[in-house]
Design an enzyme around this catalytic site. Sequence first.
Site, mmCIF file in Angstrom:
data_model
loop_
_atom_site.group_PDB
_atom_site.id
_atom_site.type_symbol
_atom_site.label_atom_id
_atom_site.label_comp_id
_atom_site.label_asym_id
_atom_site.label_seq_id
_atom_site.Cartn_x
_atom_site.Cartn_y
_atom_site.Cartn_z
ATOM 1 N N ASN A 1 -0.677 20.903 -13.815
ATOM 2 C CA ASN A 1 -0.544 19.634 -13.078
ATOM 3 C C ASN A 1 0.317 18.597 -13.808
ATOM 4 O OD1 ASN A 1 -2.576 19.283 -14.964
ATOM 5 N ND2 ASN A 1 -3.727 17.878 -13.685
ATOM 6 N N GLY B 1 -7.688 22.928 -18.586
ATOM 7 C CA GLY B 1 -7.728 23.624 -17.301
ATOM 8 C C GLY B 1 -9.070 23.405 -16.623
ATOM 9 N N GLU C 1 -10.456 20.754 -22.573
ATOM 10 C CA GLU C 1 -10.091 19.593 -21.747
ATOM 11 C C GLU C 1 -10.217 20.048 -20.303
ATOM 12 O OE1 GLU C 1 -9.042 16.487 -22.631
ATOM 13 O OE2 GLU C 1 -8.980 16.756 -24.799
ATOM 14 N N CYS D 1 -6.229 15.403 -13.457
ATOM 15 C CA CYS D 1 -7.622 15.687 -13.833
ATOM 16 C C CYS D 1 -8.481 14.429 -13.802
ATOM 17 C CB CYS D 1 -7.669 16.315 -15.215
ATOM 18 S SG CYS D 1 -6.811 15.337 -16.449
ATOM 19 N N GLU E 1 -13.891 19.607 -7.236
ATOM 20 C CA GLU E 1 -12.840 18.668 -7.630
ATOM 21 C C GLU E 1 -11.745 18.726 -6.575
ATOM 22 O OE1 GLU E 1 -11.190 19.848 -11.349
ATOM 23 O OE2 GLU E 1 -9.942 18.076 -11.544
HETATM 24 P P1 NAD Z 1 -6.752 26.769 -14.766
HETATM 25 O O1 NAD Z 1 -8.059 26.743 -15.462
HETATM 26 O O2 NAD Z 1 -6.604 27.591 -13.547
HETATM 27 O O3 NAD Z 1 -5.589 27.268 -15.752
HETATM 28 C C1 NAD Z 1 -5.417 26.739 -17.031
HETATM 29 C C2 NAD Z 1 -4.780 27.786 -17.911
HETATM 30 O O4 NAD Z 1 -5.651 28.910 -18.008
HETATM 31 C C3 NAD Z 1 -3.441 28.302 -17.432
HETATM 32 O O5 NAD Z 1 -2.547 28.366 -18.518
HETATM 33 C C4 NAD Z 1 -3.759 29.693 -16.901
HETATM 34 O O6 NAD Z 1 -2.708 30.598 -17.050
HETATM 35 C C5 NAD Z 1 -4.925 30.114 -17.757
HETATM 36 N N1 NAD Z 1 -5.812 31.053 -17.063
HETATM 37 C C6 NAD Z 1 -6.011 31.173 -15.726
HETATM 38 N N2 NAD Z 1 -6.915 32.143 -15.469
HETATM 39 C C7 NAD Z 1 -7.299 32.638 -16.663
HETATM 40 C C8 NAD Z 1 -8.220 33.665 -17.063
HETATM 41 N N3 NAD Z 1 -8.922 34.367 -16.177
HETATM 42 N N4 NAD Z 1 -8.372 33.901 -18.375
HETATM 43 C C9 NAD Z 1 -7.676 33.184 -19.289
HETATM 44 N N5 NAD Z 1 -6.796 32.207 -18.964
HETATM 45 C C10 NAD Z 1 -6.608 31.951 -17.678
HETATM 46 O O7 NAD Z 1 -6.411 25.242 -14.534
HETATM 47 P P2 NAD Z 1 -5.206 24.674 -13.735
HETATM 48 O O8 NAD Z 1 -5.399 25.053 -12.290
HETATM 49 O O9 NAD Z 1 -3.920 24.989 -14.404
HETATM 50 O O10 NAD Z 1 -5.431 23.101 -13.901
HETATM 51 C C11 NAD Z 1 -6.289 22.408 -13.072
HETATM 52 C C12 NAD Z 1 -7.586 22.107 -13.758
HETATM 53 O O11 NAD Z 1 -7.339 21.605 -15.043
HETATM 54 C C13 NAD Z 1 -8.354 21.025 -13.049
HETATM 55 O O12 NAD Z 1 -9.716 21.342 -13.054
HETATM 56 C C14 NAD Z 1 -8.088 19.799 -13.876
HETATM 57 O O13 NAD Z 1 -9.076 18.812 -13.768
HETATM 58 C C15 NAD Z 1 -8.018 20.376 -15.238
HETATM 59 N N6 NAD Z 1 -7.227 19.530 -16.115
HETATM 60 C C16 NAD Z 1 -7.857 18.895 -17.134
HETATM 61 C C17 NAD Z 1 -7.139 18.054 -17.958
HETATM 62 C C18 NAD Z 1 -7.786 17.334 -19.102
HETATM 63 O O14 NAD Z 1 -7.038 16.847 -19.940
HETATM 64 N N7 NAD Z 1 -9.089 17.267 -19.190
HETATM 65 C C19 NAD Z 1 -5.770 17.881 -17.746
HETATM 66 C C20 NAD Z 1 -5.166 18.556 -16.708
HETATM 67 C C21 NAD Z 1 -5.907 19.393 -15.908
#
Ligand code: NAD
Length: 471
Positions: free
Chosen positions: A127, A200, A222, A256, A345
């Site tokens: 994002n 994530g 995070e 997020c 979310e």
């Molecule tokens: P996501 O959890 O789908 O992906 C995050 C990362 O994990 C990516 O690099 C992805 O390739 C990897 N990933 C995906 N599936 C995986 C698996 N099965 N095993 C290991 N790694 C895997 O998150 P997203 O969709 O990229 O981002 C959205 C989420 O992130 C939202 O919930 C948002 O609130 C959160 N977010 C949090 C912050 C923060 O700073 N707290 C910042 C941005 C986004």
Amino acid sequence: MSTLTAEPEVKTTSAMKTIVSKQREFFNTGVTKSESFRREQLTKLKNAIIKYEKELLAALKSDLNKSEMEAFATEIGISIADIDYNLKRLSKWMKPERVSTPLFFMPGSSWLYKEPYGVSLIIGPWNYPFKNTVGPLIGAISAGNTIIIKPSELSSATSAVLNKMVSETFDPRYMKVIEGGAAETTELIKERFDYILFTGGTEIGRIIYQAAAKHLTPVTLELGGKSPCIVDSDTDLDVTVKRIAWGKFVNAGQTCIAPDYVLINKKIKKDFIEKMKQTITEFYGADPKASPDFPRIISDRHFERVKKLIDGDVVAGGQSDASQKYIAPTVIDNVKPDQKVMQEEIFGPIVPLMEYDTLEQAIEFINKREKPLALYVFSNSKAFSERIINETSSGAVLVNDVMLHAGHPGLPFGGVGNSGTGAYNGKFGFDTFSHTKPALKRPFMFDVKQKYAPYTTGNVNFIKFAIRKLL
Ligand code: NAD
């Protein structure tokens, strides 16, 4: 475009093992520990970002239709500012910090040394694909670690530019980008790292935590969740609506810490809705789809997911266009807690409104749910906002604004409970990627004989006195 095909070697476990072990060897030389090395890498990163600014802007446009303004303010410019902030303070942070020494330990002096963990892994989301990867990276460099970066496969254009920028600028034994999705990350996290920072969703966060536990690797998670926004009847409604609209519609709500839903005092709900409609038109015109400033949803899957959340009493927006992954800025009134939009979310440009009568009701509503990443309060009353700060738990609280804390280098950015563990930004990022090693330094003189066996009554009484009075 992902460079996975261009770099097939990183797909295999053995290639990942090689990268990690080469980084460990490099770390063990001690090169990354000196202040001059850390400064040099931070400066190289800053210059690389400046050099790649145009490519990054184009990639963010292609991934998320981010306008230049949003891309610079929330991703590129802020990352450069973070580097400058750390460069100014790095010397001070690196110096061993002297802490007081109780009489019991005298003569002696007590210190806190900061040492890098070693080989770190940063896993990023899509994002804010640049800022949410480079932000932690600045902390990891400042702390003297080597770094493997795994950006999100969904923001593939930005990941590719990041990969190109890093491989052109840094020795892979020090910093390396590994592109890929769930399959590649699953392989990567089998390796032993000395620190992992993951950004994530909560579910993937659990997977990362479990993989890290196998090696007892410390982690920062995070994560996300639903960040509530409480609006008091005594508020500056014009500014309140503008700030909430900005927080919700920037990046089309895919933030997020976007205000997820609004708990609104029922006395001002009607006015709030009217002002929100006006504000949407002011920001994005009568047809937000035609606005160059309104982003798109990242993928078809997320588009379908967000679209399904638009349900019930839609009082603004509600339109969508699958061909562009466009969802209009939308306001839904009279939302019930069991409605779909309140079950996950949102991560899209939808503002659900739920009314409340008393502050107690609003606090109870929040406390019955998972701890949010951020909580927003809009009120002219200090007593109102202080009650919310003191009676709820969240990663952060903002009074009369939204989201700004994420870019504040003096405040830690992170969650609590389901919204995450650990934090970064400025000194907090440096601390996150450093082990704080206490050192107690004592001279040989004044050796207290009473602590040694045989434990005579006199010795026991002396030690009892010393523990009670001198610690
Ligand atoms: P996501 O959890 O789908 O992906 C995050 C990362 O994990 C990516 O690099 C992805 O390739 C990897 N990933 C995906 N599936 C995986 C698996 N099965 N095993 C290991 N790694 C895997 O998150 P997203 O969709 O990229 O981002 C959205 C989420 O992130 C939202 O919930 C948002 O609130 C959160 N977010 C949090 C912050 C923060 O700073 N707290 C910042 C941005 C986004």
